[in-house]
Design a protein around this motif. Structure first.
Motif, PDB file in Angstrom:
ATOM      1  N   UNK A  87       0.850  -1.189   0.000  1.00  0.00           N
ATOM      2  CA  UNK A  87       0.000   0.000   0.000  1.00  0.00           C
ATOM      3  C   UNK A  87       0.883   1.234   0.000  1.00  0.00           C
ATOM      4  N   UNK A  88       0.603   2.184  -0.868  1.00  0.00           N
ATOM      5  CA  UNK A  88       1.341   3.451  -0.959  1.00  0.00           C
ATOM      6  C   UNK A  88       2.848   3.245  -1.080  1.00  0.00           C
ATOM      7  N   UNK A  89       3.257   2.211  -1.775  1.00  0.00           N
ATOM      8  CA  UNK A  89       4.679   1.954  -1.951  1.00  0.00           C
ATOM      9  C   UNK A  89       5.325   1.195  -0.809  1.00  0.00           C
ATOM     10  N   UNK A  90       4.560   0.785   0.186  1.00  0.00           N
ATOM     11  CA  UNK A  90       5.091   0.024   1.318  1.00  0.00           C
ATOM     12  C   UNK A  90       4.821  -1.467   1.119  1.00  0.00           C
ATOM     13  N   UNK A  91       5.808  -2.270   1.461  1.00  0.00           N
ATOM     14  CA  UNK A  91       5.621  -3.717   1.546  1.00  0.00           C
ATOM     15  C   UNK A  91       5.853  -4.124   2.997  1.00  0.00           C
ATOM     16  N   UNK A  92       5.143  -5.120   3.440  1.00  0.00           N
ATOM     17  CA  UNK A  92       5.169  -5.513   4.848  1.00  0.00           C
ATOM     18  C   UNK A  92       5.797  -6.887   5.012  1.00  0.00           C
ATOM     19  N   UNK A  93       6.570  -7.026   6.088  1.00  0.00           N
ATOM     20  CA  UNK A  93       7.202  -8.311   6.401  1.00  0.00           C
ATOM     21  C   UNK A  93       7.245  -8.501   7.919  1.00  0.00           C
ATOM     22  N   UNK A  94       7.500  -9.734   8.299  1.00  0.00           N
ATOM     23  CA  UNK A  94       7.564 -10.087   9.721  1.00  0.00           C
ATOM     24  C   UNK A  94       8.896  -9.636  10.290  1.00  0.00           C
ATOM     25  N   UNK A  95       8.842  -8.976  11.439  1.00  0.00           N
ATOM     26  CA  UNK A  95      10.053  -8.551  12.127  1.00  0.00           C
ATOM     27  C   UNK A  95      10.604  -9.668  13.002  1.00  0.00           C
ATOM     28  N   UNK A  96      11.636  -9.380  13.740  1.00  0.00           N
ATOM     29  CA  UNK A  96      12.309 -10.360  14.582  1.00  0.00           C
ATOM     30  C   UNK A  96      11.471 -10.781  15.794  1.00  0.00           C
TER      31      UNK A  96
END
Length: 127
Positions: A87-96
């Motif tokens: 969304x809006x140029x952001x990609x999401x991933x799982x953090x530590x």
């Protein structure tokens, strides 16, 4: 302790297409963080009793239940992060933080299974 520590680590990373990265720590999600902390503290108390030589069904059930609650909560949160669309140029991933919390849950379940105490009702006693 891993579940408690994981609450204060990044659970979600948002990476913008221009390279800007922002993170959302577990504590930013207050309801889930409080659940993990309360269950983690109960697990820490049960682990302390185990280290002090207590054995029995109640201790095993506390370890097993807290481990499963932590593991299921972390798994649901990981699935939630993975289901987010760009969304809006952001990609999401799982953090530590989420894998650390999940590892804490797995270790609690393994501790309950590996405990040498009996699996019988009324067997709570010091060794």
């Amino acid at each position: 302790m891993l579940a408690i520590i994981g609450t204060f680590l990044p659970w979600q990373l948002a990476t913008h297409e221009n390279g800007f990265v922002t993170d959302l720590i577990g504590w930013d999600q207050a309801a889930i963080a409080v659940l993990i902390l309360v269950v983690g503290l109960a697990a820490a108390g049960a682990t302390g009793a185990l280290w002090m030589g207590m054995r029995g069904l109640i201790l095993k059930l506390v370890l097993l239940a807290t481990g499963l609650v932590i593991l299921v909560t972390a798994s649901l949160e990981m699935a939630d992060v993975l289901s987010l669309d760009s969304f809006d140029g952001y990609t999401y991933s799982i953090g530590l933080g989420l894998p650390v919390v999940a590892a804490g849950g797995i270790l609690l379940v393994l501790a309950a299974i590996a405990d040498r105490g009996p699996w019988a009702v009324g067997s709570d006693r010091p060794v």
